[in-house]
Scaffold this active site. Sequence first.
Site, PDB file in Angstrom:
ATOM      1  N   LYS A 157       0.907  -0.978   0.039  1.00 12.91           N
ATOM      2  CA  LYS A 157       0.248   0.046  -0.083  1.00 12.91           C
ATOM      3  C   LYS A 157       0.864   1.236   0.113  1.00 12.91           C
ATOM      4  O   LYS A 157       1.251   1.674   1.019  1.00 12.91           O
ATOM      5  CB  LYS A 157      -0.866  -0.129   1.362  1.00 12.91           C
ATOM      6  CG  LYS A 157      -2.308   0.776   1.089  1.00 12.91           C
ATOM      7  CD  LYS A 157      -2.424   2.038   0.478  1.00 12.91           C
ATOM      8  CE  LYS A 157      -1.925   2.985   1.733  1.00 12.91           C
ATOM      9  NZ  LYS A 157      -1.633   4.217   1.285  1.00 12.91           N
ATOM     10  N   CYS A 183      13.486  10.630   7.332  1.00  7.15           N
ATOM     11  CA  CYS A 183      13.016  10.149   8.911  1.00  7.15           C
ATOM     12  C   CYS A 183      14.383  10.362   9.812  1.00  7.15           C
ATOM     13  O   CYS A 183      14.142  10.522  10.747  1.00  7.15           O
ATOM     14  CB  CYS A 183      12.439   8.811   9.119  1.00  7.15           C
ATOM     15  SG  CYS A 183      13.404   7.633   8.223  1.00  7.15           S
ATOM     16  N   GLU A 185       8.896   1.876  11.277  1.00  3.67           N
ATOM     17  CA  GLU A 185       9.979   2.733  11.095  1.00  3.67           C
ATOM     18  C   GLU A 185       9.278   4.025  11.071  1.00  3.67           C
ATOM     19  O   GLU A 185       8.659   4.375  10.244  1.00  3.67           O
ATOM     20  CB  GLU A 185      10.991   2.327   9.880  1.00  3.67           C
ATOM     21  CG  GLU A 185      12.001   2.711   9.982  1.00  3.67           C
ATOM     22  CD  GLU A 185      12.490   4.102   9.394  1.00  3.67           C
ATOM     23  OE1 GLU A 185      12.275   5.007  10.220  1.00  3.67           O
ATOM     24  OE2 GLU A 185      12.771   4.302   8.140  1.00  3.67           O
ATOM     25  N   GLU A 216       9.255  16.433  15.091  1.00  3.29           N
ATOM     26  CA  GLU A 216       9.963  16.074  13.857  1.00  3.29           C
ATOM     27  C   GLU A 216       8.999  17.115  12.988  1.00  3.29           C
ATOM     28  O   GLU A 216       7.932  16.908  12.802  1.00  3.29           O
ATOM     29  CB  GLU A 216       9.457  14.792  13.607  1.00  3.29           C
ATOM     30  CG  GLU A 216      10.132  14.219  12.086  1.00  3.29           C
ATOM     31  CD  GLU A 216       9.857  12.919  11.546  1.00  3.29           C
ATOM     32  OE1 GLU A 216       8.750  12.506  11.647  1.00  3.29           O
ATOM     33  OE2 GLU A 216      10.843  12.246  11.124  1.00  3.29           O
TER      34      GLU A 216
HETATM   35  P1  ADP Z   1       2.802  10.876   6.370  1.00  2.21           P
HETATM   36  O1  ADP Z   1       2.354  11.862   7.531  1.00  2.21           O
HETATM   37  O2  ADP Z   1       4.328  11.383   6.262  1.00  2.21           O
HETATM   38  O3  ADP Z   1       2.010  11.397   5.240  1.00  2.21           O
HETATM   39  P2  ADP Z   1       1.809   8.780   7.249  1.00  2.21           P
HETATM   40  O4  ADP Z   1       1.891   7.828   8.481  1.00  2.21           O
HETATM   41  O5  ADP Z   1       0.090   9.619   7.412  1.00  2.21           O
HETATM   42  O6  ADP Z   1       2.719   9.751   7.030  1.00  2.21           O
HETATM   43  O7  ADP Z   1       1.414   7.728   6.087  1.00  2.21           O
HETATM   44  C1  ADP Z   1       2.283   6.740   5.838  1.00  2.21           C
HETATM   45  C2  ADP Z   1       1.550   5.684   4.985  1.00  2.21           C
HETATM   46  O8  ADP Z   1       0.497   5.100   6.057  1.00  2.21           O
HETATM   47  C3  ADP Z   1       0.771   6.063   3.918  1.00  2.21           C
HETATM   48  O9  ADP Z   1       0.974   4.991   2.785  1.00  2.21           O
HETATM   49  C4  ADP Z   1      -0.527   6.394   4.586  1.00  2.21           C
HETATM   50  O10 ADP Z   1      -1.669   6.207   3.366  1.00  2.21           O
HETATM   51  C5  ADP Z   1      -0.805   5.038   5.467  1.00  2.21           C
HETATM   52  N1  ADP Z   1      -1.450   5.207   6.474  1.00  2.21           N
HETATM   53  C6  ADP Z   1      -2.116   6.329   6.962  1.00  2.21           C
HETATM   54  N2  ADP Z   1      -3.027   6.360   7.907  1.00  2.21           N
HETATM   55  C7  ADP Z   1      -3.078   4.916   8.093  1.00  2.21           C
HETATM   56  C8  ADP Z   1      -4.147   3.789   8.834  1.00  2.21           C
HETATM   57  N3  ADP Z   1      -4.756   4.349   9.652  1.00  2.21           N
HETATM   58  N4  ADP Z   1      -4.059   2.737   8.742  1.00  2.21           N
HETATM   59  C9  ADP Z   1      -2.851   1.996   7.697  1.00  2.21           C
HETATM   60  N5  ADP Z   1      -2.206   2.990   6.823  1.00  2.21           N
HETATM   61  C10 ADP Z   1      -2.376   4.127   7.125  1.00  2.21           C
END
Ligand code: ADP
Length: 481
Positions: A174, A283, A249, A384
């Site tokens: 994903k 990161c 991570e 961060e």
């Molecule tokens: P950023 O803030 O850097 O965009 P995120 O942690 O929001 O990082 O996103 C990292 C990944 O996690 C993306 O692929 C995002 O779609 C996915 N993601 C965000 N929320 C969820 C969730 N509740 N469950 C699973 N995956 C998620």
Amino acid sequence: MVETKLYIDGSWVDGVDGESFSTVDPATGEEIAAVVRAGRVDADRAVAAARRAFDTGPWPTTPPRERAAVLRRIAAAIRADAEELARLESRDAGKLLTDATEDVAEAAEIFDYYAGLAVSEGGEIPPSGPDAVTLVVSEPVGVAALITPWNFPLLMAAQKVAPALAAGCTTILKPAEQAPLSSLELARIAAEAGLPPGVLNVLTGFGPEAGAPLVEDPRVDAVSFTGSEAVGRIIGRTAAETFKRVTLELGGKSPNVVFADADFDAAMEGSAFGVFFHQGQVCSAGSRVLVERSIYDEAVEALCARAAEIRLGHPADPEVSMGPLISAEHRAKVNSYLEHGRADGAHLAYMGRLPTDPDLAGGFYFPPVIFTDVDNTMKIAREEIFGPVMAVIPFTDEEEAVALANDTTYGLAAAVWTSDVKRAVRVSRAIRAGVVWVNDSQPAPVEAPWGGFKASGIGRELGRHGLRAYQETKQIYLNLD
Ligand code: ADP
Ligand code: MG
């Protein structure tokens, strides 16, 4: 044009409810493509495909040598398409084309590396008496959900997909909604390399809609996630319900410690690179620059001079050293830290200029920023930012440097600049972080484990540890009596 459908069970398919979303070029703000916005039903189909491909094979029981051959063919195909992939990645994620080119090369290397491990990492035979033999063997953990961020889209995908496939797992990838295109390309490449249907499925869409169902699904055995601390916490908690293997991570606020006895120019160059590389959207960015007081003024001057050399502009322009941030929302978040820094009493020592080219007016550019006289308790030293914002913090001696370095909730990486080898080792051991660089910043060799202490995550990727994340351990006890 690249595929924009979902890749499930060996086919390109539409989403069940027909929704799509735009992925944009951060350099201009223009749409690149409309991609399927997967939902719960699509996730369910992808998990079913991965489950079937695991339970009925043949991938988990394919001889390691044959699995390795497929991984090597993927590596070769990535290399063959390298220019195209780098251009796509640069456009979708706003990466400098030169950086994207390196990412693509490294992604290929990762597939080759895990092809090697697939055929060389064996089990153990612990000592026993004459009447028994115990075999300790590794088996694939099962179906793995791989959720990746937007800052190194192809590299992060490779870092998870390659070891998972080497171990014999089946997967659902994903990618981040901001930069999903290279992951779709990876699916095409893997299929052409002979990966059987269902072994790698790619689900584009938003986290709560396409990612969360994977983490909740009891048919998924492992989750590997790279992203924010907040989402990592949700994923860890959700995955615990079904006792999934979890690799996280997450973020960092990594210290970059410069001692007065360091090679000054190298330390300044590395410190600037550590926080400005990829606009600070890394990161492991060395966002806290700790500098020994005796060289503090000189260092601030040198860091500002280096920042002033940075040229913002279109990421494909070879003269440019800094591209855009990923999105308008992210830029607003990074920008809010300018206010926090000022309000908390830090000194804004340097702020660069935005590109003036009218073609880039719609892009999400943000200039390099240096705050000095930062106190480690300030928000800009604790949170961060994920942008090109450096916080310079003075220290008096080694003891204080270590205390400041460790005074953070994170523990991903650290850099130590010194010419004293004993101090280098002492400080490296004292810092609570998963990665410590001495007289360098940001290298991440494929062969070495990568991951964090404390709130920076759980588990390790890359190296042998990266393979183990996708393996179960089994003992087989043979009674010979
Ligand atoms: P950023 O803030 O850097 O965009 P995120 O942690 O929001 O990082 O996103 C990292 C990944 O996690 C993306 O692929 C995002 O779609 C996915 N993601 C965000 N929320 C969820 C969730 N509740 N469950 C699973 N995956 C998620
Ligand atoms: Mg994009």
